[in-house]
Design an enzyme around this catalytic site. Structure first.
Site, short mmCIF file in Angstrom:
data_model
loop_
_atom_site.label_atom_id
_atom_site.label_comp_id
_atom_site.label_asym_id
_atom_site.label_seq_id
_atom_site.Cartn_x
_atom_site.Cartn_y
_atom_site.Cartn_z
N HIS A 69 57.59 20.39 74.32
CA HIS A 69 58.63 21.08 75.45
C HIS A 69 59.84 21.19 75.03
O HIS A 69 60.56 20.53 74.00
CB HIS A 69 58.65 19.80 76.75
CG HIS A 69 59.37 18.56 76.00
ND1 HIS A 69 60.84 18.34 75.83
CD2 HIS A 69 58.82 17.50 75.38
CE1 HIS A 69 60.86 17.14 75.53
NE2 HIS A 69 59.82 16.66 74.99
N HIS B 30 57.33 31.28 61.80
CA HIS B 30 55.90 30.90 61.51
C HIS B 30 55.67 29.54 61.71
O HIS B 30 56.26 28.77 60.71
CB HIS B 30 55.51 31.60 60.38
CG HIS B 30 53.91 31.31 60.22
ND1 HIS B 30 53.12 31.85 58.92
CD2 HIS B 30 52.89 30.88 60.79
CE1 HIS B 30 51.88 31.34 58.87
NE2 HIS B 30 51.62 30.78 60.24
C1 LIG Z 1 56.94 24.33 49.78
C2 LIG Z 1 56.37 25.32 48.98
C3 LIG Z 1 56.98 26.62 49.92
C4 LIG Z 1 56.91 25.14 47.73
O1 LIG Z 1 56.24 26.59 46.91
P1 LIG Z 1 56.81 26.86 45.48
O2 LIG Z 1 58.23 27.20 45.53
O3 LIG Z 1 55.86 28.19 45.05
O4 LIG Z 1 56.69 25.62 44.74
P2 LIG Z 1 55.68 25.35 43.58
O5 LIG Z 1 54.11 25.42 43.96
O6 LIG Z 1 56.20 25.96 42.26
O7 LIG Z 1 55.81 23.78 43.52
C5 LIG Z 1 57.28 23.23 43.03
C6 LIG Z 1 57.36 21.68 42.99
O8 LIG Z 1 57.20 21.29 44.21
C7 LIG Z 1 56.06 20.43 44.71
N1 LIG Z 1 55.66 20.79 45.96
C8 LIG Z 1 55.13 21.97 46.18
N2 LIG Z 1 54.85 21.93 47.59
C9 LIG Z 1 55.02 20.71 47.92
C10 LIG Z 1 54.62 20.18 49.23
N3 LIG Z 1 54.23 20.86 50.34
N4 LIG Z 1 54.82 18.73 49.35
C11 LIG Z 1 55.35 18.09 48.22
N5 LIG Z 1 55.72 18.75 46.98
C12 LIG Z 1 55.43 19.69 46.88
C13 LIG Z 1 54.99 20.88 43.28
O9 LIG Z 1 54.19 19.87 43.10
C14 LIG Z 1 55.86 21.28 42.34
O10 LIG Z 1 56.35 20.08 41.58
P3 LIG Z 1 56.44 19.89 40.21
O11 LIG Z 1 57.79 20.54 39.85
O12 LIG Z 1 56.74 18.55 40.05
O13 LIG Z 1 55.34 20.25 39.52
C15 LIG Z 1 54.85 25.34 49.25
O14 LIG Z 1 54.12 24.50 48.37
C16 LIG Z 1 54.50 24.99 50.46
O15 LIG Z 1 54.21 24.06 51.17
N6 LIG Z 1 54.28 25.96 51.30
C17 LIG Z 1 53.89 25.92 52.71
C18 LIG Z 1 52.51 27.07 52.98
C19 LIG Z 1 52.01 27.04 54.22
O16 LIG Z 1 51.85 26.03 55.10
N7 LIG Z 1 51.77 28.40 54.57
C20 LIG Z 1 51.30 28.71 55.93
C21 LIG Z 1 49.65 29.28 55.56
S1 LIG Z 1 49.09 29.78 57.16
#
Ligand SMILES: CC(C)(COP(=O)(O)OP(=O)(O)OC[C@H]1O[C@@H](n2cnc3c(N)ncnc32)[C@H](O)[C@@H]1OP(=O)(O)O)[C@@H](O)C(=O)NCCC(=O)NCCS
Length: 219
Positions: A144, A153
């Site tokens: 709400h 998104h």
């Molecule tokens: C947070 C996010 C944007 C980071 O992406 P990124 O910049 O490419 O980061 P990386 O994958 O290179 O990870 C960087 C670090 O953060 C950590 N990390 C990434 N995503 C994380 C998350 N969701 N929670 C906790 N840690 C996370 C990784 O383990 C990595 O750690 P390290 O440096 O110790 O190895 C991505 O992981 C994420 O969660 N995106 C959301 C995707 C989503 O829900 N999309 C909708 C689809 S319909």
């Protein structure tokens, strides 16, 4: 005798995975005379995005009968916003279509701007507001009084407590939780599975439980 308005043909722009989700919801909704897809990538032309949903070539698109509706099915928020501006200039007579899967629960008092997508099992609560082109994905809860700005998104399985504000083109990642009254800044990213306990600044990327700036989240 009342006459019901003619249903439009829906063109889903973007023939990838997110396009399939949008087209599937559009087919289930029964709100469109026909659903077709379009894509900038010629390799997609002439194929089917889903059974019964062809990816039309540009010359076939221009031959479609009015009324036309368009939906931008691109998961990347800034790109979705940019494509909407381009299509508005290119197709001035087409309406920006909102798509609501029949299993979505959208409160009667919610305000939904054109171009939104609400997919299966999502909830949009009373007095919530969705700006233009917002995605509320599978099973997400926008409780709400939440205010979600244009082109944001809300990914699958998100839980937004009451009166949360989400800024323009922000991504609230899959399965994350935002406590009530908090704000996710414009262009910000909240990582999948995060729990947000304080406001997330504009443009920042936070993740983890509790959510912290990304470099700290993985420390
Ligand atoms: C947070 C996010 C944007 C980071 O992406 P990124 O910049 O490419 O980061 P990386 O994958 O290179 O990870 C960087 C670090 O953060 C950590 N990390 C990434 N995503 C994380 C998350 N969701 N929670 C906790 N840690 C996370 C990784 O383990 C990595 O750690 P390290 O440096 O110790 O190895 C991505 O992981 C994420 O969660 N995106 C959301 C995707 C989503 O829900 N999309 C909708 C689809 S319909």
């Amino acid at each position: 005798m009342s006459t019901s308005p003619e249903k439009p043909v829906l063109i889903v722009f973007g023939a990838g995975g997110h396009g399939r989700v949008a087209a599937d919801a559009a087919l289930f909704s029964g709100a469109f005379a026909r659903v077709v897809a379009a894509d900038r990538n010629p390799a997609a032309w002439g194929t089917e995005m889903l059974p019964g949903v062809p990816v039309l070539r540009p010359d076939e698109l221009s031959a479609l009968p009015a009324p036309l509706a368009v939906h931008i099915a691109i998961g990347n928020n800034p790109v979705r916003r940019q494509e909407a501006a381009r299509l508005a200039a290119e197709w001035p007579l087409a309406q920006l279509a909102t798509i609501v899967h029949p299993s979505a629960s959208v409160a009667a008092s919610a305000r939904v701007a054109p171009g939104c997508l609400m997919t299966a099992q999502c909830v949009v609560g009373p007095m919530a507001e969705l700006g233009e082109g917002v995605i509320v994905n599978h099973g997400a809860v926008v409780d709400h009084d939440c205010r979600i700005a244009a082109w944001a998104h809300i990914a699958p399985g998100v839980k937004l407590g009451g009166a949360v504000q989400v800024g323009e083109a922000a991504l609230v990642g899959a399965g994350s939780t935002v406590l009530r009254n908090l704000r996710v800044g414009a262009g910000a990213t909240l990582g999948a599975g995060a729990v947000l306990l304080q406001d997330l600044p504009d443009g920042a990327a936070w993740a983890g439980v509790p959510a912290r700036p990304l470099a700290l989240a993985s420390a």
